[in-house]
Each structure stands twice: as C-alpha cells, then as structure tokens.
Write a protein that holds these residues in place. Structure first.
Motif, PDB file in Angstrom:
ATOM      1  N   GLU A 154       4.166   5.984  -5.143  1.00  0.00           N
ATOM      2  CA  GLU A 154       4.246   6.063  -6.606  1.00  0.00           C
ATOM      3  C   GLU A 154       3.192   7.047  -7.119  1.00  0.00           C
ATOM      4  OE1 GLU A 154       3.621   3.278 -10.585  1.00  0.00           O
ATOM      5  OE2 GLU A 154       3.780   2.320  -8.620  1.00  0.00           O
ATOM      6  N   PHE A 155       1.985   6.942  -6.613  1.00  0.00           N
ATOM      7  CA  PHE A 155       0.892   7.824  -7.038  1.00  0.00           C
ATOM      8  C   PHE A 155       1.161   9.275  -6.642  1.00  0.00           C
ATOM      9  CE2 PHE A 155      -3.474   9.541  -6.317  1.00  0.00           C
ATOM     10  CZ  PHE A 155      -3.896   9.504  -7.636  1.00  0.00           C
ATOM     11  N   ILE A 156       1.554   9.490  -5.399  1.00  0.00           N
ATOM     12  CA  ILE A 156       1.831  10.849  -4.903  1.00  0.00           C
ATOM     13  C   ILE A 156       2.953  11.494  -5.710  1.00  0.00           C
ATOM     14  CG2 ILE A 156       2.760  12.121  -2.915  1.00  0.00           C
ATOM     15  CD1 ILE A 156       1.236  10.066  -1.139  1.00  0.00           C
TER      16      ILE A 156
ATOM     17  N   ASN B 145       3.144  14.816  -8.397  1.00  0.00           N
ATOM     18  CA  ASN B 145       4.043  15.904  -8.004  1.00  0.00           C
ATOM     19  C   ASN B 145       3.554  16.614  -6.725  1.00  0.00           C
ATOM     20  OD1 ASN B 145       6.450  17.283  -8.325  1.00  0.00           O
ATOM     21  ND2 ASN B 145       5.463  18.947  -9.453  1.00  0.00           N
ATOM     22  N   VAL B 146       3.032  15.814  -5.809  1.00  0.00           N
ATOM     23  CA  VAL B 146       2.579  16.325  -4.511  1.00  0.00           C
ATOM     24  C   VAL B 146       3.767  16.283  -3.561  1.00  0.00           C
ATOM     25  CG1 VAL B 146       1.013  15.889  -2.572  1.00  0.00           C
ATOM     26  CG2 VAL B 146       0.225  15.556  -4.922  1.00  0.00           C
TER      27      VAL B 146
ATOM     28  N   GLY C 197      11.347  12.639  -2.296  1.00  0.00           N
ATOM     29  CA  GLY C 197      11.313  14.000  -1.764  1.00  0.00           C
ATOM     30  C   GLY C 197       9.985  14.364  -1.126  1.00  0.00           C
ATOM     31  N   VAL C 198       9.058  13.425  -1.069  1.00  0.00           N
ATOM     32  CA  VAL C 198       7.751  13.642  -0.447  1.00  0.00           C
ATOM     33  C   VAL C 198       7.885  13.378   1.048  1.00  0.00           C
ATOM     34  CG1 VAL C 198       5.361  12.834  -0.381  1.00  0.00           C
ATOM     35  CG2 VAL C 198       6.583  12.916  -2.556  1.00  0.00           C
TER      36      VAL C 198
ATOM     37  N   ARG D   8       0.826  -1.213   0.000  1.00  0.00           N
ATOM     38  CA  ARG D   8       0.000   0.000   0.000  1.00  0.00           C
ATOM     39  C   ARG D   8       0.856   1.256   0.000  1.00  0.00           C
ATOM     40  NH1 ARG D   8      -4.476  -1.193   4.708  1.00  0.00           N
ATOM     41  NH2 ARG D   8      -5.690  -2.742   3.570  1.00  0.00           N
ATOM     42  N   ILE D   9       1.882   1.294   0.860  1.00  0.00           N
ATOM     43  CA  ILE D   9       2.686   2.523   0.972  1.00  0.00           C
ATOM     44  C   ILE D   9       3.505   2.730  -0.296  1.00  0.00           C
ATOM     45  CG2 ILE D   9       4.725   1.579   2.164  1.00  0.00           C
ATOM     46  CD1 ILE D   9       3.015   4.906   3.005  1.00  0.00           C
TER      47      ILE D   9
END
Length: 158
Positions: A42-44, A48-49, A88-89, A36-37
């Motif tokens: 990958e989605f976040i 570009n969040v 970097g998130v 899940r993480i």
C-alpha cells in the motif's frame, strides 16, 4: 534473540519498541508477515514506486523445520504475486538471507559444517525459485559472514 526485523519496529535490543503501527503485532507469525507485506505494498503503491527489494526472511518467517519454512515462503510468494498484479510493483532484486539465523554464525557457503552448507544451498535454490515466481530483475548472492573466521580471507596488513 534480537531479530533483524526488530530494527524496523524501533527496537534496539535494550528497550521497548519505539514504533507503534496498526498492522504490526511484533510477532514472527505468518499472519503478521501478511499484514506487513500488505502495508508495504500500500505504501509503495502510494509513493508510485515501481520496484522493491526483499529477501526470503524479509518476506516469510523461519518455521520450526525446513518443510514449514518452505510452506511459509511459498504462501507469502503467492500473496506477494497477487499484490504485484494489483499494483504493478515488482522486485528489483531478491536474495536469500544467509546471515541472520545463528546456524550461519560461521558463514553459509564457507561453513565448515556440511549440514549448514547444504541447508544454505537449499535455501538459495528455494530463493531463486521464489525470485523467478515474483519476476525479480536480479538475484543477489549476499552472505557477509563467509570467510570472516578464515584468516586467509581477511586482509590483516596493508
């Protein structure tokens, strides 16, 4: 028992899951939380969040006992730190989930059972340590059930 994360699977507690995702097996296993993480990061990252928000129970499953639960959270924080370095998130806020487990049915900080109160305090301490390791900008003290059973804490009349 209906779990909070079941809503993310499209389960309303009365029927089949509505969402079928390749990374999700619907279990509360540590391996499933890792998948899940990784999918979330990958989605976040693709969006570009820069920030995400999470609680300890969103990040890692509840174990059979305190030691196992702590080990799960520590392992998931390590996995998440690695994903943060790659992307970097980082977390805007982190919190301790003091409401979904049945032990908190009478609150956490306001629970009349000293053992539950002590567990909640230890969970907050562990979550604060996880937030620090992850470099969270904020920590949210959120326990929505506290005070509900106490008439003095509810406004009955305008």
């Amino acid at each position: 028992m209906f779990q909070v994360e079941d809503k993310y699977l499209g389960d309303d507690g009365f029927g089949q899951r509505a969402h079928q995702r390749s990374w999700e097996d619907g279990s509360h296993s540590l391996d499933n939380y890792k998948r899940r993480i990784m999918a979330a990061f990958e989605f976040i990252h693709k969006l570009n969040v820069r920030f995400y928000s999470v609680s300890d129970r969103d990040l890692a499953p509840e174990g059979e006992n305190w030691e196992e639960t702590t080990r799960y959270l520590d392992e998931m924080v390590t996995v998440t730190c690695d994903l943060q370095r790659q992307t970097g998130v980082r977390p805007l806020y982190f919190s301790a989930d003091l409401f979904t487990h049945p032990r908190y049915m009478n609150g956490a900080a306001g629970n009349p059972d000293a053992h539950v109160f002590a567990y909640a305090c230890a969970q907050v301490k562990r979550s604060l340590e996880a937030a620090k390791r992850l470099g969270a900008e904020n920590f949210v003290f959120f326990h929505p059930r506290d005070g509900y059973q106490n008439v003095l804490q509810r406004q009955m009349f305008p």
